[in-house]
Design a protein around this motif. Sequence first.
Motif, PDB file in Angstrom:
ATOM      1  N   ARG A  78      16.372  -5.547 -39.244  1.00  0.00           N
ATOM      2  CA  ARG A  78      15.111  -4.526 -38.844  1.00  0.00           C
ATOM      3  C   ARG A  78      15.833  -3.218 -38.272  1.00  0.00           C
ATOM      4  NH1 ARG A  78      10.792  -8.396 -36.090  1.00  0.00           N
ATOM      5  NH2 ARG A  78      10.041  -9.455 -37.916  1.00  0.00           N
ATOM      6  N   THR A 113       9.546  -1.625 -30.111  1.00  0.00           N
ATOM      7  CA  THR A 113       8.632  -2.926 -30.277  1.00  0.00           C
ATOM      8  C   THR A 113       7.679  -2.452 -29.120  1.00  0.00           C
ATOM      9  OG1 THR A 113      10.299  -4.423 -30.854  1.00  0.00           O
ATOM     10  CG2 THR A 113       8.467  -5.111 -29.985  1.00  0.00           C
ATOM     11  N   ARG A 160       3.745  -3.705 -27.937  1.00  0.00           N
ATOM     12  CA  ARG A 160       2.218  -4.737 -28.050  1.00  0.00           C
ATOM     13  C   ARG A 160       2.785  -5.799 -29.299  1.00  0.00           C
ATOM     14  NH1 ARG A 160      -1.132   0.464 -28.362  1.00  0.00           N
ATOM     15  NH2 ARG A 160      -1.283   0.993 -26.170  1.00  0.00           N
ATOM     16  N   GLY A 161       3.731  -6.145 -29.331  1.00  0.00           N
ATOM     17  CA  GLY A 161       4.168  -7.043 -30.366  1.00  0.00           C
ATOM     18  C   GLY A 161       4.541  -6.931 -31.820  1.00  0.00           C
ATOM     19  N   LYS A 162       4.385  -5.531 -32.145  1.00  0.00           N
ATOM     20  CA  LYS A 162       4.791  -4.657 -33.403  1.00  0.00           C
ATOM     21  C   LYS A 162       6.008  -3.868 -33.366  1.00  0.00           C
ATOM     22  CE  LYS A 162       0.038  -5.114 -34.727  1.00  0.00           C
ATOM     23  NZ  LYS A 162      -1.172  -4.462 -35.264  1.00  0.00           N
ATOM     24  N   ASP A 163       6.878  -4.245 -34.293  1.00  0.00           N
ATOM     25  CA  ASP A 163       8.077  -3.302 -34.482  1.00  0.00           C
ATOM     26  C   ASP A 163       7.656  -2.101 -35.469  1.00  0.00           C
ATOM     27  OD1 ASP A 163       9.350  -5.007 -32.920  1.00  0.00           O
ATOM     28  OD2 ASP A 163      10.296  -6.291 -34.763  1.00  0.00           O
ATOM     29  N   TYR A 164       8.010  -0.960 -35.131  1.00  0.00           N
ATOM     30  CA  TYR A 164       8.043   0.030 -36.137  1.00  0.00           C
ATOM     31  C   TYR A 164       9.163   1.165 -35.969  1.00  0.00           C
ATOM     32  CZ  TYR A 164       6.022   2.406 -31.966  1.00  0.00           C
ATOM     33  OH  TYR A 164       5.502   3.055 -30.687  1.00  0.00           O
TER      34      TYR A 164
END
Length: 66
Positions: free
Chosen positions: A38, A51, A53-57
Amino acid sequence: MNKYKKITVVLKGFLAVALAIYVFLYIGSCAQELDTARENVCKEKGMVLVTARGKDYCTYGTREGL
């Protein structure tokens, strides 16, 4: 005969523990490879992986600046 039964029980227990440790380490290794993949995708785009709030972007800028 009773002596052999105890030995097999101990061996089965040892093998079960060894297998559990192996599976745990294998799953951890797979998770690490996924995280690396990733991050590499983001680096190829000139971005950083964040990362939150538990999300990757992927985003522009730095981790410290966000």
